[in-house]
Write a protein that holds these residues in place. Structure first.
Motif, mmCIF file in Angstrom:
data_model
loop_
_atom_site.group_PDB
_atom_site.id
_atom_site.type_symbol
_atom_site.label_atom_id
_atom_site.label_comp_id
_atom_site.label_asym_id
_atom_site.label_seq_id
_atom_site.Cartn_x
_atom_site.Cartn_y
_atom_site.Cartn_z
ATOM 1 N N CYS A 112 36.208 36.315 40.961
ATOM 2 C CA CYS A 112 36.581 36.164 39.634
ATOM 3 C C CYS A 112 37.741 35.199 39.679
ATOM 4 O O CYS A 112 38.680 34.978 40.329
ATOM 5 C CB CYS A 112 37.219 37.564 39.423
ATOM 6 S SG CYS A 112 37.345 37.784 37.597
ATOM 7 N N ASN A 124 40.132 35.455 36.867
ATOM 8 C CA ASN A 124 40.983 36.031 36.219
ATOM 9 C C ASN A 124 42.059 36.847 36.932
ATOM 10 O O ASN A 124 41.831 37.329 38.058
ATOM 11 C CB ASN A 124 40.257 36.822 35.005
ATOM 12 C CG ASN A 124 39.489 35.975 34.153
ATOM 13 O OD1 ASN A 124 39.837 35.070 33.568
ATOM 14 N ND2 ASN A 124 37.965 35.912 34.175
ATOM 15 N N CYS A 177 43.325 40.176 35.648
ATOM 16 C CA CYS A 177 43.504 41.390 34.974
ATOM 17 C C CYS A 177 44.085 42.444 35.699
ATOM 18 O O CYS A 177 43.601 42.632 36.877
ATOM 19 C CB CYS A 177 41.750 41.935 34.422
ATOM 20 S SG CYS A 177 40.778 40.558 33.862
ATOM 21 N N TYR A 226 44.478 45.630 35.729
ATOM 22 C CA TYR A 226 43.723 46.702 35.771
ATOM 23 C C TYR A 226 42.424 46.763 36.857
ATOM 24 O O TYR A 226 41.791 47.760 36.819
ATOM 25 C CB TYR A 226 43.380 47.524 34.414
ATOM 26 C CG TYR A 226 42.515 46.340 33.555
ATOM 27 C CD1 TYR A 226 41.233 46.393 33.811
ATOM 28 C CD2 TYR A 226 43.066 45.623 32.764
ATOM 29 C CE1 TYR A 226 40.638 45.300 33.009
ATOM 30 C CE2 TYR A 226 42.415 44.627 32.026
ATOM 31 C CZ TYR A 226 41.171 44.673 32.206
ATOM 32 O OH TYR A 226 40.501 43.570 31.471
ATOM 33 N N PHE A 247 38.894 43.506 41.062
ATOM 34 C CA PHE A 247 38.248 42.026 41.348
ATOM 35 C C PHE A 247 39.448 40.947 40.942
ATOM 36 O O PHE A 247 39.166 39.763 41.122
ATOM 37 C CB PHE A 247 37.055 41.915 40.710
ATOM 38 C CG PHE A 247 36.058 42.719 41.483
ATOM 39 C CD1 PHE A 247 36.135 43.560 42.341
ATOM 40 C CD2 PHE A 247 34.750 42.756 40.776
ATOM 41 C CE1 PHE A 247 35.042 44.312 43.057
ATOM 42 C CE2 PHE A 247 33.830 43.431 41.080
ATOM 43 C CZ PHE A 247 33.803 44.186 42.189
ATOM 44 N N ASN A 248 40.412 41.349 40.424
ATOM 45 C CA ASN A 248 41.562 40.464 40.081
ATOM 46 C C ASN A 248 41.788 39.341 41.132
ATOM 47 O O ASN A 248 41.732 39.656 42.408
ATOM 48 C CB ASN A 248 42.984 41.307 40.070
ATOM 49 C CG ASN A 248 43.968 40.590 39.636
ATOM 50 O OD1 ASN A 248 44.559 39.435 40.118
ATOM 51 N ND2 ASN A 248 45.063 41.222 38.749
ATOM 52 N N GLY A 272 31.569 39.778 38.382
ATOM 53 C CA GLY A 272 32.838 39.312 38.305
ATOM 54 C C GLY A 272 32.851 38.021 37.376
ATOM 55 O O GLY A 272 31.775 38.012 36.844
ATOM 56 N N GLU A 273 33.943 37.518 37.058
ATOM 57 C CA GLU A 273 33.883 36.457 35.779
ATOM 58 C C GLU A 273 34.498 35.162 36.568
ATOM 59 O O GLU A 273 35.665 34.706 36.256
ATOM 60 C CB GLU A 273 34.849 36.921 34.752
ATOM 61 C CG GLU A 273 34.216 38.245 34.166
ATOM 62 C CD GLU A 273 34.759 38.278 32.795
ATOM 63 O OE1 GLU A 273 35.198 37.242 32.110
ATOM 64 O OE2 GLU A 273 34.613 39.446 32.085
ATOM 65 N N GLU A 326 38.025 45.080 26.189
ATOM 66 C CA GLU A 326 39.326 45.730 26.924
ATOM 67 C C GLU A 326 40.280 46.064 25.928
ATOM 68 O O GLU A 326 40.405 47.132 25.971
ATOM 69 C CB GLU A 326 39.625 44.369 27.947
ATOM 70 C CG GLU A 326 38.706 43.681 28.606
ATOM 71 C CD GLU A 326 38.017 44.482 29.653
ATOM 72 O OE1 GLU A 326 37.621 45.738 29.523
ATOM 73 O OE2 GLU A 326 37.210 43.844 30.356
ATOM 74 N N GLN A 370 34.645 47.763 42.280
ATOM 75 C CA GLN A 370 35.669 47.402 41.321
ATOM 76 C C GLN A 370 36.605 48.382 40.778
ATOM 77 O O GLN A 370 37.805 48.158 40.382
ATOM 78 C CB GLN A 370 34.823 46.989 39.996
ATOM 79 C CG GLN A 370 35.602 46.108 39.048
ATOM 80 C CD GLN A 370 34.829 45.692 37.721
ATOM 81 O OE1 GLN A 370 33.673 46.289 37.456
ATOM 82 N NE2 GLN A 370 35.208 44.874 36.956
HETATM 83 S S1 SF4 Z 1 36.095 41.179 37.465
HETATM 84 FE FE1 SF4 Z 1 36.355 41.200 35.127
HETATM 85 S S2 SF4 Z 1 37.873 43.011 34.867
HETATM 86 FE FE2 SF4 Z 1 37.860 42.424 36.980
HETATM 87 S S3 SF4 Z 1 39.793 40.694 37.079
HETATM 88 FE FE3 SF4 Z 1 37.723 39.842 36.645
HETATM 89 S S4 SF4 Z 1 37.450 39.477 34.681
HETATM 90 FE FE4 SF4 Z 1 39.186 40.950 35.045
#
Ligand code: SF4
Length: 381
Positions: free
Chosen positions: A83, A85, A87, A89, A92-93, A128-129, A181, A337
């Motif tokens: 990922c 990103n 996030c 919460y 996977f941050n 994941g992103e 979200e 996750q």
């Molecule tokens: S998997 Fe999605 S919610 Fe988790 S950190 Fe990555 S973007 Fe954010």
């Protein structure tokens, strides 16, 4: 675009404080066939709390009228957990020290065989992103491997361009999930610390791009516990209403995910979503949007999932794992996750549904495909 509706209501919402609604507003909403947005606000207000039983009875009636006693079952398949990103919460941050993994196409097939062996025919792919690690080509290759095993393939991945959705639709994707979200832009900026996901508007317009790309079934939601729950639920319902109105051949549904334990220390403090609050939100959705699907995941406990069943649920996940791979081994094999609360296997969920008088549905994809034009234009102005 829905973003314009969102902006207009963001500016005006302070004119309708939750405390200003009274019992009479709730009773008026309960007695109407078609609810307007003020009715929705009344049902989400404190004044509705003494009327949850009446709301539940009407929600049950509307659900039976529109969906019968069927519950569509699906399970998530995590293809990767890379990922870009951060996030606050989510396990996977990108900053969390977890084992990162991506399934090979051979592993994807092994997982597919294990899931299909349970009887499930609807699968939701998550990555994941990370566009770099799990690009559209990788997703497309996975979909091609999965197609022979499943009747319906959904995606819950980073926001794509319309043309990319169309390409995945043509590869065999017919369902889409994307949670906003937090609709509240300030909260959104606070909890999305870094990465492309910080673009609030681009994410909000993802479902519309998916509809125009030909996707037949679109599921949205807010992650409950991030923003103030009444505001978040109101905008989620407006978003679903907009999609139903402008893409009438798309099956629109709403999920109600609540924050779950995860790697990291972030805890929601602003607006806790207790069980009675979750019930109120769900009933307000059903009364405002009688034809919208309502999805309840394994984030919730077995007891609560069973209690919520008659109030409007139309789709449930079952036998879920939230780490990458694991179905072929029969257990979580890496960092999940988030923790799930209902870990019953598929056959137990099926048995529970039948005992309660519901028909579990493994496959309703044919209808969706027949209603899906290859190219779809919005009637949105
Ligand atoms: S998997 Fe999605 S919610 Fe988790 S950190 Fe990555 S973007 Fe954010």
């Amino acid at each position: 675009m829905f973003y314009d509706v969102y902006k207009a209501w963001r500016e005006n919402l302070s004119q309708y404080p939750a405390e200003a609604f009274e019992a009479g507003d709730v009773l008026r909403a309960l007695n109407r066939d078609r609810l307007d947005r003020l009715d929705l606000l009344a049902l989400l207000s404190p004044a509705a709390q003494p009327y949850l039983e009446e709301m539940a009875q009407k929600a049950h009636r509307l659900t039976i009228q529109n969906f019968g006693r069927t519950i569509s079952l699906f399970t998530p398949l995590y293809l990767a957990n890379f990922c870009s990103n951060r996030c606050a919460y989510c396990s996977f941050n990108a900053q969390n020290q977890i084992t990162r993994r991506q399934l090979s196409l051979e592993e994807v097939e092994q997982e597919a065989r294990a899931i299909a062996g349970t009887g499930l025919q609807h699968i939701l792919l998550l990555t994941g992103e990370s566009r770099q690690k799990s690009g559209p080509e990788y997703i497309e290759a996975c979909v091609e491997r999965l197609r022979p095993h499943f009747a319906s393939i959904g995606i819950e991945v980073y926001p794509l361009e319309e043309e990319e959705y169309r390409r995945l639709y043509e590869a065999g994707v017919d369902a889409f999930t994307m949670f906003q979200e937090a609709y509240d832009e300030d909260i959104y900026a606070e909890v999305h610390l870094a990465g492309p996901k910080r673009n609030h508007r681009y994410r909000m317009e993802g479902p519309e791009r998916a509809c125009r790309g030909g996707i037949a079934s679109v599921n949205i939601g807010a992650l409950l516990g991030l923003g103030e729950w009444r505001t978040e639920s109101f905008f989620t319902a407006l978003h679903a209403e907009y999609l139903q109105k402008h893409y009438p051949d798309v099956e629109v549904s709403i999920s109600m995910p609540r924050l779950r334990p995860h790697v990291g220390t972030f805890q929601p403090v602003a607006s806790p979503v207790t069980d009675p609050v979750l019930v109120q939100i769900m009933l307000a959705y059903r009364l405002f949007l009688p034809r919208v699907g309502l999805t309840l995941s394994t984030r919730e406990s077995p007891e609560l999932r069973e209690d919520l069943l008659p109030l409007g649920v139309t789709r449930m996940s079952a036998g879920s794992l939230t780490s990458v791979g694991g179905y072929s081994e029969g257990t979580e094999t890496g960092s999940p996750q988030f923790e799930i609360a209902d870990d019953r296997p598929v056959d137990e969920i099926v048995k529970m549904l039948r005992t309660k008088g519901y028909q579990p549905t493994f496959c309703d994809w044919v209808n969706m495909r027949e209603r899906t034009p290859a190219l779809r234009q919005s009637t949105a102005k």
